[in-house]
Design a protein around this motif. Structure first.
Motif, mmCIF file in Angstrom:
data_model
loop_
_atom_site.group_PDB
_atom_site.id
_atom_site.type_symbol
_atom_site.label_atom_id
_atom_site.label_comp_id
_atom_site.label_asym_id
_atom_site.label_seq_id
_atom_site.Cartn_x
_atom_site.Cartn_y
_atom_site.Cartn_z
ATOM 1 N N ILE A 75 0.858 -1.168 0.000
ATOM 2 C CA ILE A 75 0.000 0.000 0.000
ATOM 3 C C ILE A 75 0.896 1.220 0.000
ATOM 4 C CG2 ILE A 75 -1.721 1.295 1.302
ATOM 5 C CD1 ILE A 75 -2.655 -1.342 2.478
ATOM 6 N N GLU A 76 0.697 2.091 -0.978
ATOM 7 C CA GLU A 76 1.495 3.299 -1.056
ATOM 8 C C GLU A 76 0.806 4.413 -0.286
ATOM 9 O OE1 GLU A 76 3.056 4.507 -4.826
ATOM 10 O OE2 GLU A 76 3.005 2.444 -5.552
ATOM 11 N N ILE A 77 1.546 4.999 0.614
ATOM 12 C CA ILE A 77 1.025 6.118 1.378
ATOM 13 C C ILE A 77 1.839 7.344 1.008
ATOM 14 C CG2 ILE A 77 0.642 7.068 3.672
ATOM 15 C CD1 ILE A 77 0.371 4.201 4.679
ATOM 16 N N VAL A 78 1.168 8.345 0.492
ATOM 17 C CA VAL A 78 1.830 9.580 0.108
ATOM 18 C C VAL A 78 1.592 10.593 1.217
ATOM 19 C CG1 VAL A 78 1.941 11.432 -1.602
ATOM 20 C CG2 VAL A 78 1.468 9.083 -2.331
ATOM 21 N N PRO A 79 2.664 11.149 1.771
ATOM 22 C CA PRO A 79 2.481 12.163 2.807
ATOM 23 C C PRO A 79 1.684 13.346 2.276
ATOM 24 C CG PRO A 79 4.798 11.545 2.617
ATOM 25 C CD PRO A 79 4.065 10.897 1.483
ATOM 26 N N GLU A 80 0.916 13.977 3.138
ATOM 27 C CA GLU A 80 0.056 15.098 2.749
ATOM 28 C C GLU A 80 0.844 16.209 2.050
ATOM 29 O OE1 GLU A 80 -3.484 16.944 2.161
ATOM 30 O OE2 GLU A 80 -3.279 15.005 3.161
ATOM 31 N N TRP A 81 2.063 16.465 2.514
ATOM 32 C CA TRP A 81 2.836 17.570 1.939
ATOM 33 C C TRP A 81 3.293 17.287 0.513
ATOM 34 C CZ3 TRP A 81 7.893 16.655 0.533
ATOM 35 C CH2 TRP A 81 8.532 15.566 1.121
ATOM 36 N N MET A 82 3.170 16.034 0.073
ATOM 37 C CA MET A 82 3.593 15.673 -1.281
ATOM 38 C C MET A 82 2.443 15.580 -2.277
ATOM 39 S SD MET A 82 6.489 12.760 -0.672
ATOM 40 C CE MET A 82 7.055 12.782 -2.381
ATOM 41 N N VAL A 83 1.227 15.631 -1.788
ATOM 42 C CA VAL A 83 0.062 15.349 -2.623
ATOM 43 C C VAL A 83 -0.022 16.230 -3.865
ATOM 44 C CG1 VAL A 83 -2.466 15.386 -2.669
ATOM 45 C CG2 VAL A 83 -1.276 14.368 -0.738
ATOM 46 N N ASN A 84 0.198 17.525 -3.726
ATOM 47 C CA ASN A 84 0.025 18.433 -4.862
ATOM 48 C C ASN A 84 1.315 18.780 -5.588
ATOM 49 O OD1 ASN A 84 -2.814 18.766 -4.719
ATOM 50 N ND2 ASN A 84 -2.530 20.056 -2.929
ATOM 51 N N LEU A 85 2.395 18.088 -5.263
ATOM 52 C CA LEU A 85 3.645 18.349 -5.973
ATOM 53 C C LEU A 85 3.571 17.753 -7.376
ATOM 54 C CD1 LEU A 85 6.343 17.649 -3.229
ATOM 55 C CD2 LEU A 85 5.386 19.845 -3.939
ATOM 56 N N GLU A 86 4.212 18.418 -8.299
ATOM 57 C CA GLU A 86 4.243 17.934 -9.672
ATOM 58 C C GLU A 86 5.343 16.892 -9.818
ATOM 59 O OE1 GLU A 86 4.672 21.365 -12.157
ATOM 60 O OE2 GLU A 86 2.955 22.345 -11.242
ATOM 61 N N LYS A 87 5.257 16.119 -10.878
ATOM 62 C CA LYS A 87 6.244 15.067 -11.122
ATOM 63 C C LYS A 87 7.658 15.637 -11.175
ATOM 64 C CE LYS A 87 7.329 11.177 -14.082
ATOM 65 N NZ LYS A 87 6.935 10.359 -15.223
ATOM 66 N N GLU A 88 7.828 16.803 -11.803
ATOM 67 C CA GLU A 88 9.161 17.401 -11.896
ATOM 68 C C GLU A 88 9.704 17.782 -10.517
ATOM 69 O OE1 GLU A 88 8.888 22.100 -12.832
ATOM 70 O OE2 GLU A 88 8.256 20.805 -14.455
ATOM 71 N N ASP A 89 8.818 18.135 -9.570
ATOM 72 C CA ASP A 89 9.253 18.436 -8.204
ATOM 73 C C ASP A 89 9.798 17.179 -7.528
ATOM 74 O OD1 ASP A 89 8.356 21.123 -8.383
ATOM 75 O OD2 ASP A 89 6.336 20.521 -7.783
ATOM 76 N N ILE A 90 9.113 16.068 -7.732
ATOM 77 C CA ILE A 90 9.534 14.795 -7.139
ATOM 78 C C ILE A 90 10.875 14.357 -7.744
ATOM 79 C CG2 ILE A 90 8.909 12.375 -6.757
ATOM 80 C CD1 ILE A 90 7.011 14.357 -5.338
ATOM 81 N N ILE A 91 11.012 14.514 -9.050
ATOM 82 C CA ILE A 91 12.265 14.156 -9.720
ATOM 83 C C ILE A 91 13.408 15.023 -9.191
ATOM 84 C CG2 ILE A 91 13.481 14.211 -11.948
ATOM 85 C CD1 ILE A 91 10.742 13.400 -13.219
ATOM 86 N N PHE A 92 13.143 16.329 -9.026
ATOM 87 C CA PHE A 92 14.166 17.222 -8.487
ATOM 88 C C PHE A 92 14.579 16.780 -7.083
ATOM 89 C CE2 PHE A 92 15.496 20.768 -5.883
ATOM 90 C CZ PHE A 92 16.501 21.328 -6.645
ATOM 91 N N MET A 93 13.595 16.461 -6.234
ATOM 92 C CA MET A 93 13.909 16.029 -4.863
ATOM 93 C C MET A 93 14.752 14.760 -4.878
ATOM 94 S SD MET A 93 10.440 17.008 -2.693
ATOM 95 C CE MET A 93 9.838 15.381 -2.843
ATOM 96 N N LYS A 94 14.430 13.839 -5.766
ATOM 97 C CA LYS A 94 15.203 12.601 -5.867
ATOM 98 C C LYS A 94 16.649 12.894 -6.267
ATOM 99 C CE LYS A 94 15.360 8.140 -8.202
ATOM 100 N NZ LYS A 94 14.741 7.278 -9.211
ATOM 101 N N LYS A 95 16.824 13.751 -7.278
ATOM 102 C CA LYS A 95 18.178 14.107 -7.712
ATOM 103 C C LYS A 95 18.937 14.803 -6.586
ATOM 104 C CE LYS A 95 17.387 14.419 -12.657
ATOM 105 N NZ LYS A 95 17.667 15.151 -13.881
ATOM 106 N N PHE A 96 18.262 15.673 -5.871
ATOM 107 C CA PHE A 96 18.877 16.405 -4.763
ATOM 108 C C PHE A 96 19.338 15.441 -3.671
ATOM 109 C CE2 PHE A 96 18.378 18.907 -0.769
ATOM 110 C CZ PHE A 96 19.337 19.873 -1.016
ATOM 111 N N ILE A 97 18.494 14.491 -3.335
ATOM 112 C CA ILE A 97 18.844 13.507 -2.305
ATOM 113 C C ILE A 97 19.992 12.617 -2.776
ATOM 114 C CG2 ILE A 97 18.009 11.454 -1.066
ATOM 115 C CD1 ILE A 97 15.220 12.928 -1.025
ATOM 116 N N LEU A 98 19.904 12.138 -4.011
ATOM 117 C CA LEU A 98 20.947 11.252 -4.534
ATOM 118 C C LEU A 98 22.294 11.959 -4.706
ATOM 119 C CD1 LEU A 98 18.901 9.151 -7.113
ATOM 120 C CD2 LEU A 98 19.736 8.444 -4.850
ATOM 121 N N SER A 99 22.267 13.286 -4.786
ATOM 122 C CA SER A 99 23.525 14.035 -4.873
ATOM 123 C C SER A 99 23.954 14.538 -3.492
ATOM 124 C CB SER A 99 23.393 15.202 -5.856
ATOM 125 O OG SER A 99 22.471 16.149 -5.371
#
Length: 97
Positions: free
Chosen positions: A3-27
């Motif tokens: 079951i995927e649970i998305v935190p409330e603060w992530m609900v309205n983020l766009e796909k590009e925001d999520i991709i940016f966060m992933k790149k930021f974390i991985l770097s």
């Protein structure tokens, strides 16, 4: 079954925001590294808009007017500071009623 649970603060983020966060974390949180990945200069990589979106999503409300204001900010129809003023005035007027 997962079951995927998305935190409330992530609900309205766009796909590009999520991709940016992933790149930021991985770097390891290096904006300079993220800038290289996007092939832009370091000052171009800004977290301001992403931070604003997250802050807006943290304010859990069932009020349709406030939800509308949040959507306008997220869709860049109005700026964050204007939204804060509108929401603050709205809440003050509700208290007075």
């Amino acid at each position: 079954m997962s079951i995927e649970i998305v935190p409330e603060w992530m609900v309205n983020l766009e796909k590009e925001d999520i991709i940016f966060m992933k790149k930021f974390i991985l770097s390891s949180g290096s904006l300079k590294e993220v800038a290289k990945q996007y092939d832009v200069t370091y000052p171009t990589v800004r977290l301001d808009k992403l931070i604003q979106k997250i802050k807006l999503n943290e304010d859990n409300t069932n009020d349709s007017y406030i939800a509308l204001i949040k959507r306008l900010v997220i869709n860049e129809k109005i700026d964050f500071d204007t939204a804060k003023i509108l929401i603050s005035e709205y809440k003050n007027n509700k208290k007075e009623s």
